[in-house]
Design a protein around this motif. Structure first.
Motif, PDB file in Angstrom:
ATOM      1  N   THR A  68       0.315  -1.431  -3.688  1.00 16.19           N
ATOM      2  CA  THR A  68       0.670  -1.434  -2.273  1.00 16.19           C
ATOM      3  C   THR A  68       1.944  -0.611  -2.096  1.00 16.19           C
ATOM      4  OG1 THR A  68       2.062  -3.396  -2.448  1.00 16.19           O
ATOM      5  CG2 THR A  68      -0.284  -3.751  -2.026  1.00 16.19           C
ATOM      6  N   LEU A  69       2.309  -0.323  -0.845  1.00 21.23           N
ATOM      7  CA  LEU A  69       3.515   0.460  -0.596  1.00 21.23           C
ATOM      8  C   LEU A  69       4.756  -0.238  -1.140  1.00 21.23           C
ATOM      9  CD1 LEU A  69       4.579   3.049   0.782  1.00 21.23           C
ATOM     10  CD2 LEU A  69       4.967   1.667   2.837  1.00 21.23           C
ATOM     11  N   SER A  70       4.760  -1.572  -1.097  1.00 22.91           N
ATOM     12  CA  SER A  70       5.907  -2.311  -1.630  1.00 22.91           C
ATOM     13  C   SER A  70       5.812  -2.525  -3.137  1.00 22.91           C
ATOM     14  CB  SER A  70       6.075  -3.650  -0.902  1.00 22.91           C
ATOM     15  OG  SER A  70       4.891  -4.411  -0.931  1.00 22.91           O
ATOM     16  N   GLY A  71       4.844  -1.869  -3.798  1.00 20.19           N
ATOM     17  CA  GLY A  71       4.855  -1.760  -5.258  1.00 20.19           C
ATOM     18  C   GLY A  71       4.027  -2.750  -6.035  1.00 20.19           C
ATOM     19  N   GLN A  72       3.191  -3.551  -5.354  1.00 18.98           N
ATOM     20  CA  GLN A  72       2.443  -4.574  -6.073  1.00 18.98           C
ATOM     21  C   GLN A  72       1.047  -4.104  -6.474  1.00 18.98           C
ATOM     22  OE1 GLN A  72       2.772  -7.995  -3.328  1.00 18.98           O
ATOM     23  NE2 GLN A  72       3.899  -8.990  -4.978  1.00 18.98           N
ATOM     24  N   THR A  73       0.634  -4.537  -7.644  1.00 17.44           N
ATOM     25  CA  THR A  73      -0.754  -4.358  -8.057  1.00 17.44           C
ATOM     26  C   THR A  73      -1.630  -5.354  -7.314  1.00 17.44           C
ATOM     27  OG1 THR A  73      -0.534  -5.988  -9.828  1.00 17.44           O
ATOM     28  CG2 THR A  73      -0.011  -3.669 -10.380  1.00 17.44           C
ATOM     29  N   ALA A  74      -2.929  -5.193  -7.439  1.00 18.99           N
ATOM     30  CA  ALA A  74      -3.853  -6.124  -6.788  1.00 18.99           C
ATOM     31  C   ALA A  74      -3.613  -7.557  -7.265  1.00 18.99           C
ATOM     32  CB  ALA A  74      -5.295  -5.712  -7.067  1.00 18.99           C
ATOM     33  N   GLU A  75      -3.392  -7.733  -8.545  1.00 12.18           N
ATOM     34  CA  GLU A  75      -3.165  -9.068  -9.092  1.00 12.18           C
ATOM     35  C   GLU A  75      -1.884  -9.676  -8.543  1.00 12.18           C
ATOM     36  OE1 GLU A  75      -2.939 -11.329 -13.442  1.00 12.18           O
ATOM     37  OE2 GLU A  75      -2.978  -9.141 -13.327  1.00 12.18           O
ATOM     38  N   ALA A  76      -0.800  -8.895  -8.523  1.00 12.22           N
ATOM     39  CA  ALA A  76       0.473  -9.402  -8.012  1.00 12.22           C
ATOM     40  C   ALA A  76       0.372  -9.735  -6.531  1.00 12.22           C
ATOM     41  CB  ALA A  76       1.574  -8.370  -8.240  1.00 12.22           C
ATOM     42  N   PHE A  77      -0.341  -8.891  -5.793  1.00 12.57           N
ATOM     43  CA  PHE A  77      -0.530  -9.156  -4.369  1.00 12.57           C
ATOM     44  C   PHE A  77      -1.243 -10.495  -4.159  1.00 12.57           C
ATOM     45  CE2 PHE A  77      -3.399  -8.923  -0.677  1.00 12.57           C
ATOM     46  CZ  PHE A  77      -2.457  -8.838   0.334  1.00 12.57           C
ATOM     47  N   TYR A  78      -2.301 -10.718  -4.908  1.00 13.20           N
ATOM     48  CA  TYR A  78      -3.043 -11.964  -4.746  1.00 13.20           C
ATOM     49  C   TYR A  78      -2.158 -13.178  -5.010  1.00 13.20           C
ATOM     50  CZ  TYR A  78      -5.984 -15.935  -5.639  1.00 13.20           C
ATOM     51  OH  TYR A  78      -6.506 -17.208  -5.601  1.00 13.20           O
ATOM     52  N   TYR A  79      -1.401 -13.160  -6.097  1.00 10.16           N
ATOM     53  CA  TYR A  79      -0.574 -14.318  -6.415  1.00 10.16           C
ATOM     54  C   TYR A  79       0.572 -14.500  -5.428  1.00 10.16           C
ATOM     55  CZ  TYR A  79      -3.135 -15.212 -10.694  1.00 10.16           C
ATOM     56  OH  TYR A  79      -4.132 -15.532 -11.584  1.00 10.16           O
ATOM     57  N   SER A  80       0.934 -13.453  -4.700  1.00 12.70           N
ATOM     58  CA  SER A  80       1.987 -13.560  -3.695  1.00 12.70           C
ATOM     59  C   SER A  80       1.519 -14.257  -2.418  1.00 12.70           C
ATOM     60  CB  SER A  80       2.508 -12.158  -3.319  1.00 12.70           C
ATOM     61  OG  SER A  80       3.150 -11.543  -4.406  1.00 12.70           O
ATOM     62  N   VAL A  81       0.211 -14.226  -2.160  1.00 11.97           N
ATOM     63  CA  VAL A  81      -0.307 -14.822  -0.911  1.00 11.97           C
ATOM     64  C   VAL A  81      -1.208 -16.029  -1.164  1.00 11.97           C
ATOM     65  CG1 VAL A  81      -0.135 -12.637   0.329  1.00 11.97           C
ATOM     66  CG2 VAL A  81      -2.289 -13.221  -0.819  1.00 11.97           C
ATOM     67  N   ARG A  82      -1.449 -16.326  -2.418  1.00  6.95           N
ATOM     68  CA  ARG A  82      -2.367 -17.416  -2.786  1.00  6.95           C
ATOM     69  C   ARG A  82      -1.946 -18.754  -2.203  1.00  6.95           C
ATOM     70  NH1 ARG A  82      -2.221 -19.731  -8.895  1.00  6.95           N
ATOM     71  NH2 ARG A  82      -4.141 -20.962  -8.947  1.00  6.95           N
ATOM     72  N   HIS A  83      -0.623 -18.972  -2.071  1.00  4.37           N
ATOM     73  CA  HIS A  83      -0.103 -20.254  -1.612  1.00  4.37           C
ATOM     74  C   HIS A  83      -0.607 -20.625  -0.219  1.00  4.37           C
ATOM     75  CE1 HIS A  83       2.560 -17.378   0.380  1.00  4.37           C
ATOM     76  NE2 HIS A  83       2.804 -18.332   1.260  1.00  4.37           N
ATOM     77  N   ALA A  84      -0.994 -19.622   0.573  1.00  7.41           N
ATOM     78  CA  ALA A  84      -1.442 -19.874   1.946  1.00  7.41           C
ATOM     79  C   ALA A  84      -2.851 -20.455   1.995  1.00  7.41           C
ATOM     80  CB  ALA A  84      -1.386 -18.584   2.758  1.00  7.41           C
ATOM     81  N   ARG A  85      -3.519 -20.528   0.859  1.00  5.75           N
ATOM     82  CA  ARG A  85      -4.894 -21.029   0.768  1.00  5.75           C
ATOM     83  C   ARG A  85      -5.798 -20.379   1.824  1.00  5.75           C
ATOM     84  NH1 ARG A  85      -5.281 -25.080  -2.801  1.00  5.75           N
ATOM     85  NH2 ARG A  85      -3.382 -26.224  -3.386  1.00  5.75           N
ATOM     86  N   PRO A  86      -5.874 -19.040   1.782  1.00  3.23           N
ATOM     87  CA  PRO A  86      -6.644 -18.337   2.811  1.00  3.23           C
ATOM     88  C   PRO A  86      -8.148 -18.538   2.663  1.00  3.23           C
ATOM     89  CG  PRO A  86      -5.974 -16.809   1.098  1.00  3.23           C
ATOM     90  CD  PRO A  86      -5.304 -18.123   0.790  1.00  3.23           C
ATOM     91  N   LEU A  87      -8.845 -18.308   3.758  1.00  4.27           N
ATOM     92  CA  LEU A  87     -10.301 -18.296   3.705  1.00  4.27           C
ATOM     93  C   LEU A  87     -10.777 -17.166   2.812  1.00  4.27           C
ATOM     94  CD1 LEU A  87     -13.054 -19.329   4.988  1.00  4.27           C
ATOM     95  CD2 LEU A  87     -12.795 -17.402   6.572  1.00  4.27           C
TER      96      LEU A  87
END
Length: 364
Positions: free
Chosen positions: A244-263
């Motif tokens: 991402t533009l802020s430097g995260q890989t797909a894996e890092a991105f997922y773990y950054s938003v996982r807490h929200a328990r998204p659909l």
């Protein structure tokens, strides 16, 4: 969020049932369809803004005067000035096979509308954007009651980034705060909910800190209302670096938003389906939630246009479905109803990606 009851439990139940049965189809590019109308400045202004100010606002309102500011290109404004065009786009995607329709609210935050001196419209744009999509989905559902359609209320990334400086000579400078972003997202989300959205999608996330502000705002808003809504999260890998533009890989991105328990969690925009494939594979391996993607119609050419034909894009996405990577799929920049129709046909015979078991989720 998870301890609150659903705001519309019957709608959530229908959506979950559909997700269990098949791969659901998102719509395609709104901007692509609007550009085909070749509207000029007068077309964007409509009657409401033809005199250089908001004809529906009080003239003492300092934000009611776009004045000499051009409004051409403000696609979200067409929700108010050309609602028949927006409804036509929604209808075209529904006819092509879309199960979920995104509101025309990608830039409907105060921050983004400030570029046009129309920040006072933020709530109204979201409210009316959701109402238009709601009416289109309800009309199509009435024709085919066995297949309900759903409204995705879109929260775009805004035109500012909380993680990066816009000034290369001052890397510590920020032109927006977390609190300002959260306030913007709260106002916009309120409009989407009041307008009848079934789901809220935080999409085209290039900066995860912006997304965290949106997720925080939604959590607070749901608690204020005493009820929650399903939340979809869709990031964007900005180039072939895989980050991402802020430097995260797909894996890092997922773990950054996982807490929200998204659909659902997914990726959209920036890349075509071919280039998004490895990142969707990563999410599919990790996510406890459903996985979505709505890629561009290939990469832009020298003129900024997208050349990937519906048949080619559908064939690539067919591979995603065959390999069990998908729960929701649609299109982003450059895609049209023809792309969505081809994609819907390509994935029709494949089962949706299975959610991980409790043991697998715990291990992740």
């Amino acid at each position: 969020m998870s301890t609150l009851p659903w705001l519309h439990p019957e709608r959530v139940a229908l959506l979950e049932q559909a997700l269990h049965r098949r791969i659901l189809i998102l719509d395609g590019g709104m901007g692509t369809m609007l550009q085909a109308h070749e509207l000029d400045e007068h077309g964007f202004r409509g009657e409401r803004f033809e005199h250089g100010h908001d004809g529906h606002a009080h003239l003492h309102d300092n934000h009611a005067h776009p004045g000499g500011c051009d409004l051409k290109g403000n696609n979200d404004l067409l929700t108010l000035t050309k609602p028949e065009i927006i409804r036509g786009v929604h209808d075209a995607y529904l006819e092509a096979g879309a199960d979920l329709i995104e509101t025309n609210t990608f830039n409907s935050t105060r921050i983004s509308q400030a570029d046009y001196k129309l920040q006072h419209l933020a709530h109204e744009l979201n409210l009316e954007g959701a109402r238009l999509a709601r009416a289109a989905c309800d009309a199509m559902t009435a024709k085919t009651p066995h297949r309900p359609r759903f409204v995705i209320g879109v929260l775009g990334p805004t035109s500012r980034t909380a993680s990066l400086s816009p000034d290369v000579n001052d890397p510590g400078f920020r032109n927006v705060t977390f609190e300002e972003l959260a306030e913007n997202y709260t106002e916009s989300a309120n409009g989407l909910i009041d307008g009848g959205a079934d789901v809220i999608m935080v999409e085209t996330i290039f900066d995860t800190l912006n997304a965290k502000a949106a997720l925080f705002a939604l959590s607070e808003l749901f608690h204020q209302r005493g009820a929650r809504m399903p939340v979809m999260i869709s990031g964007t890998i900005t180039d072939r670096s895989g980050r991402t533009l802020s430097g995260q890989t797909a894996e890092a991105f997922y773990y950054s938003v996982r807490h929200a328990r998204p659909l659902s969690v997914g990726f959209n925009c920036a890349l075509g389906a071919d280039d998004l494939r490895p990142h969707i594979q990563t999410l599919s391996n990790l996510a406890e939630s459903y996985v979505s993607t709505h890629p561009n119609a290939g990469l832009p050419n020298a003129f900024g246009d997208y050349d990937e034909a519906p048949e080619h894009m559908a064939e690539v996405i067919r591979g995603f479905a065959r390999d069990g990577l998908l729960n929701l799929v649609g299109g982003c920049c450059g895609t049209t109803p023809a792309h969505i129709k081809a994609i819907a046909e390509a994935v029709r015979d494949f089962a949706p990606r299975a959610l991980p078991s409790a043991d697998q989720a715990e291990a992740a």
